[in-house]
Design an enzyme around this catalytic site. Structure first.
Site, PDB file in Angstrom:
ATOM      1  N   ASP A 150      -4.245  -6.156   4.917  1.00  0.00           N
ATOM      2  CA  ASP A 150      -5.167  -7.207   5.522  1.00  0.00           C
ATOM      3  C   ASP A 150      -5.010  -8.739   4.905  1.00  0.00           C
ATOM      4  O   ASP A 150      -5.410  -9.588   5.585  1.00  0.00           O
ATOM      5  CB  ASP A 150      -6.556  -6.591   5.031  1.00  0.00           C
ATOM      6  CG  ASP A 150      -6.600  -5.175   5.904  1.00  0.00           C
ATOM      7  OD1 ASP A 150      -6.213  -4.811   7.091  1.00  0.00           O
ATOM      8  OD2 ASP A 150      -7.178  -4.359   5.392  1.00  0.00           O
TER       9      ASP A 150
ATOM     10  N   PHE B 255      -4.239   3.501  14.938  1.00  0.00           N
ATOM     11  CA  PHE B 255      -4.915   4.418  13.794  1.00  0.00           C
ATOM     12  C   PHE B 255      -5.879   3.823  13.152  1.00  0.00           C
ATOM     13  O   PHE B 255      -6.207   2.460  12.854  1.00  0.00           O
ATOM     14  CB  PHE B 255      -3.541   4.756  12.989  1.00  0.00           C
ATOM     15  CG  PHE B 255      -2.564   5.716  13.585  1.00  0.00           C
ATOM     16  CD1 PHE B 255      -2.622   7.083  13.302  1.00  0.00           C
ATOM     17  CD2 PHE B 255      -1.755   5.248  14.593  1.00  0.00           C
ATOM     18  CE1 PHE B 255      -1.731   8.013  13.679  1.00  0.00           C
ATOM     19  CE2 PHE B 255      -0.802   6.244  15.323  1.00  0.00           C
ATOM     20  CZ  PHE B 255      -0.961   7.405  14.674  1.00  0.00           C
TER      21      PHE B 255
ATOM     22  N   LYS C  24       9.450 -17.104 -10.417  1.00  0.00           N
ATOM     23  CA  LYS C  24       8.656 -15.955 -10.996  1.00  0.00           C
ATOM     24  C   LYS C  24       7.354 -16.410 -11.711  1.00  0.00           C
ATOM     25  O   LYS C  24       7.666 -17.431 -12.760  1.00  0.00           O
ATOM     26  CB  LYS C  24       9.467 -15.048 -11.884  1.00  0.00           C
ATOM     27  CG  LYS C  24       8.996 -13.877 -12.571  1.00  0.00           C
ATOM     28  CD  LYS C  24       9.904 -13.056 -13.252  1.00  0.00           C
ATOM     29  CE  LYS C  24       9.152 -12.060 -14.017  1.00  0.00           C
ATOM     30  NZ  LYS C  24       9.884 -11.431 -14.882  1.00  0.00           N
TER      31      LYS C  24
ATOM     32  N   LYS D 213     -13.416   0.259  15.885  1.00  0.00           N
ATOM     33  CA  LYS D 213     -11.942  -0.329  16.137  1.00  0.00           C
ATOM     34  C   LYS D 213     -11.489  -0.227  17.249  1.00  0.00           C
ATOM     35  O   LYS D 213     -10.774  -1.151  17.637  1.00  0.00           O
ATOM     36  CB  LYS D 213     -11.034   0.578  15.244  1.00  0.00           C
ATOM     37  CG  LYS D 213     -11.132  -0.244  13.763  1.00  0.00           C
ATOM     38  CD  LYS D 213     -10.268   0.145  12.448  1.00  0.00           C
ATOM     39  CE  LYS D 213     -10.782  -0.100  11.236  1.00  0.00           C
ATOM     40  NZ  LYS D 213     -10.407   1.026  10.110  1.00  0.00           N
TER      41      LYS D 213
ATOM     42  N   ASN E  27       0.845  -1.192   0.025  1.00  0.00           N
ATOM     43  CA  ASN E  27      -0.042   0.027  -0.018  1.00  0.00           C
ATOM     44  C   ASN E  27       0.849   1.283   0.096  1.00  0.00           C
ATOM     45  O   ASN E  27       2.031   1.140  -0.058  1.00  0.00           O
ATOM     46  CB  ASN E  27      -0.915   0.099   1.249  1.00  0.00           C
ATOM     47  CG  ASN E  27      -0.114  -0.037   2.498  1.00  0.00           C
ATOM     48  OD1 ASN E  27       0.548   0.832   2.878  1.00  0.00           O
ATOM     49  ND2 ASN E  27      -0.330  -1.289   3.179  1.00  0.00           N
TER      50      ASN E  27
ATOM     51  N   PRO F  49      -2.419 -11.708   9.950  1.00  0.00           N
ATOM     52  CA  PRO F  49      -2.796 -11.439  11.498  1.00  0.00           C
ATOM     53  C   PRO F  49      -3.181 -10.080  11.745  1.00  0.00           C
ATOM     54  O   PRO F  49      -2.327  -9.326  11.095  1.00  0.00           O
ATOM     55  CB  PRO F  49      -1.520 -12.061  12.079  1.00  0.00           C
ATOM     56  CG  PRO F  49      -0.468 -11.837  11.293  1.00  0.00           C
ATOM     57  CD  PRO F  49      -1.124 -12.211  10.073  1.00  0.00           C
ATOM     58  N   ASP F  50      -3.914  -9.712  12.696  1.00  0.00           N
ATOM     59  CA  ASP F  50      -4.296  -8.365  13.353  1.00  0.00           C
ATOM     60  C   ASP F  50      -3.304  -8.155  14.395  1.00  0.00           C
ATOM     61  O   ASP F  50      -3.378  -8.712  15.417  1.00  0.00           O
ATOM     62  CB  ASP F  50      -5.639  -8.192  13.685  1.00  0.00           C
ATOM     63  CG  ASP F  50      -5.934  -6.762  13.765  1.00  0.00           C
ATOM     64  OD1 ASP F  50      -5.156  -5.900  14.342  1.00  0.00           O
ATOM     65  OD2 ASP F  50      -6.890  -6.355  13.135  1.00  0.00           O
ATOM     66  N   ILE F  51      -2.052  -7.548  14.097  1.00  0.00           N
ATOM     67  CA  ILE F  51      -1.086  -7.371  15.114  1.00  0.00           C
ATOM     68  C   ILE F  51      -1.603  -6.554  16.425  1.00  0.00           C
ATOM     69  O   ILE F  51      -1.309  -6.869  17.420  1.00  0.00           O
ATOM     70  CB  ILE F  51       0.018  -6.455  14.517  1.00  0.00           C
ATOM     71  CG1 ILE F  51       0.625  -7.318  13.408  1.00  0.00           C
ATOM     72  CG2 ILE F  51       1.240  -6.517  15.615  1.00  0.00           C
ATOM     73  CD1 ILE F  51       1.450  -6.561  12.203  1.00  0.00           C
TER      74      ILE F  51
HETATM   75  O1  C5P Z   1      -6.551  -1.643   9.028  1.00  0.00           O
HETATM   76  P1  C5P Z   1      -7.270  -1.162  10.226  1.00  0.00           P
HETATM   77  O2  C5P Z   1      -8.072  -0.014   9.851  1.00  0.00           O
HETATM   78  O3  C5P Z   1      -7.996  -2.122  10.960  1.00  0.00           O
HETATM   79  O4  C5P Z   1      -6.250  -0.604  11.273  1.00  0.00           O
HETATM   80  C1  C5P Z   1      -6.218  -0.252  12.511  1.00  0.00           C
HETATM   81  C2  C5P Z   1      -5.282  -0.284  13.320  1.00  0.00           C
HETATM   82  O5  C5P Z   1      -5.079  -1.692  13.381  1.00  0.00           O
HETATM   83  C3  C5P Z   1      -4.011   0.585  13.158  1.00  0.00           C
HETATM   84  O6  C5P Z   1      -3.362   0.848  14.017  1.00  0.00           O
HETATM   85  C4  C5P Z   1      -3.024  -0.687  12.199  1.00  0.00           C
HETATM   86  O7  C5P Z   1      -1.753  -0.313  12.590  1.00  0.00           O
HETATM   87  C5  C5P Z   1      -3.441  -1.943  12.984  1.00  0.00           C
HETATM   88  N1  C5P Z   1      -3.527  -3.080  12.244  1.00  0.00           N
HETATM   89  C6  C5P Z   1      -2.695  -4.113  12.812  1.00  0.00           C
HETATM   90  N2  C5P Z   1      -2.545  -5.324  11.701  1.00  0.00           N
HETATM   91  C7  C5P Z   1      -3.375  -5.506  11.244  1.00  0.00           C
HETATM   92  C8  C5P Z   1      -4.276  -4.656  10.624  1.00  0.00           C
HETATM   93  C9  C5P Z   1      -4.355  -3.289  11.365  1.00  0.00           C
HETATM   94  O8  C5P Z   1      -1.873  -4.068  13.740  1.00  0.00           O
HETATM   95  N3  C5P Z   1      -3.402  -6.644  10.231  1.00  0.00           N
END
Ligand code: C5P
Length: 407
Positions: free
Chosen positions: A288, A332, A298, A346, A219, A314-316
């Site tokens: 995501d 954020f 390739k 969120k 991105n 994974p959502d960190i």
């Molecule tokens: O992508 P999204 O709007 O859900 O992001 C919201 C927050 O979650 C941001 O602080 C972003 O750094 C965090 N995030 C994350 N791991 C992800 C998606 C988002 O830590 N896979």
């Protein structure tokens, strides 16, 4: 900074909208600003110095080589006196001269000699505003932290309809007052030492998700906001660990830098460093989804179309939020609609303490820009709005907010 301590030089250049400048000067004075006017030779074709002098109550400077004016308040003195220089109207010519650092008259010389915040209210024919040279000059001004108010759309003096009208004086004054309020909310001296001894872990930049050895999904995140937060946190006395996706920025030398590429690598780095952290800030634009399989070789372009299967990353930050012993967590949210509702959701879903939301439908701020404007929400829904300002300043406001809440 109170208005009555704020000195503004209003620069008037040669466009038909100059007829609005006396109204602007009057409205600024009503708000308590101290105003001096500088006009260009072109402006005098549209409005007289006498009018602006009468309204501002001070002699109007219009000539670099006017000995009398220079003796009263020379242009260098005026440059130092100004807290803000607001050029309204700013013609295409004036805007371009500033973009290139030219100084061939009093106004442009003053600008080069001043450290004041520069603001422009562009006004020009709609076709001129669309000109590639003007687009690039305006972009370069924004990148340098110069604020552009407008232009607005509507009917123009020449009969054209489109973007190019000078923003109305009442709205300019409003924007200026708002800017000033947010600027005074942030003062670097107030940041120094407020996070002494605090261990802060921060993610920044994009993640890149490999498709094959050559291609990837990613991105537009530049990392500027995250790196600015790292700087501000260091100024505040924190020990900073910066987990960053690939960006073209140099990490602050005092930070412990962990370079990663994919979301999975970023999660691993966060897991390794979290135990010692008092604060976690998730500023990274984590992809995501990632390709379910990374091709070893390739991929050849044989077929007319192809499909890539993606798997959720994974959502960190949510993982950090789910930990029993969790630090203070700041997230954020970049949203193009329903900013407040989505950001608050969120905050709740990911179990955060603070969320900084920005409106990505406004292309003058956010991704890759040097400026940003955010709304900060805490768990009890309280909101703090920060208008467009350099990311370094926004970072200081965020750090101050964290320090206040940690205490
Ligand atoms: O992508 P999204 O709007 O859900 O992001 C919201 C927050 O979650 C941001 O602080 C972003 O750094 C965090 N995030 C994350 N791991 C992800 C998606 C988002 O830590 N896979």
């Amino acid at each position: 900074m109170k208005n009555n301590e704020t000195n503004i030089v209003v620069g008037v250049t040669g466009g038909i909208a100059a007829y609005k400048s006396p109204d602007l000067v009057r409205r600024l004075q009503e708000q308590g600003f101290v105003v001096r006017v500088v006009m260009t030779a072109g402006a005098e074709n549209f409005i007289t110095a006498t009018t602006l002098q009468a309204v501002s109550g001070h002699p109007v400077n219009n000539d670099l080589f006017d000995n009398e004016a220079e003796a009263a308040m020379g242009h260098i003195e005026l440059a130092k006196w100004a807290d803000i220089i607001l050029i309204a109207p700013a013609t295409a010519n004036c805007l371009s001269k500033i973009a290139h650092g030219l100084a061939d008259d009093l106004l442009t010389s003053l600008i080069l000699a001043s450290s004041a915040q520069l603001m422009l209210a562009p006004a020009m024919n709609q076709q001129m505003w669309k000109n590639k040279a003007i687009i690039s000059n305006a972009e370069s001004l924004k990148q340098r932290g110069i604020l552009l108010f407008g232009p607005d759309a509507g009917e123009q003096a020449c009969g054209d309809v489109g973007l190019g009208r000078m923003r109305e004086p009442s709205q300019l004054v409003e924007a200026l007052v708002q800017w000033q309020q947010s600027a005074s909310a942030s003062d670097e001296s107030e940041v120094s030492g407020i996070l002494d001894g605090v261990k802060l872990l921060l993610t920044a930049g994009p993640t890149v998700e490999a498709i094959d050895p050559v291609r990837y999904l990613s991105n537009h995140s530049s990392g500027k906001m995250g790196y600015a937060i790292a700087e501000a946190a260091l100024t505040a006395g924190a020990e900073v660990t910066l987990v960053s996706g690939p960006v073209s920025l140099t990490a602050p030398p005092a930070a412990t830098m962990v370079a990663v590429k994919s979301a999975k690598e970023m999660l691993l780095a966060v897991q390794q460093h979290l135990a010692q952290s008092d604060v976690f800030i998730g500023c990274a634009a984590v992809a995501d989804y990632a390709p379910s399989q990374v091709a070893r070789q390739k991929i050849k372009k044989n077929a007319d179309s192809m499909q890539i299967e993606l798997t959720r990353n994974p959502d960190i930050i949510a993982w950090v939020g789910s930990q029993k012993e969790r630090p203070y967590i700041v997230g954020f949210a970049a949203e193009s609609e329903n900013l407040e509702a989505y950001a608050k959701k969120k905050l709740q879903d990911k179990n955060l303490d603070l969320i900084c939301a920005n409106d990505i439908s406004d292309t003058s701020i956010g991704f890759n820009s040097d400026n940003n404007a955010i709304s900060i929400f805490n768990a009890s829904g309280r909101q703090k709005q920060i208008k467009s300002m350099p990311k370094a300043k926004i970072a200081e406001v965020i750090i101050k907010e964290i320090a206040k809440n940690l205490n």
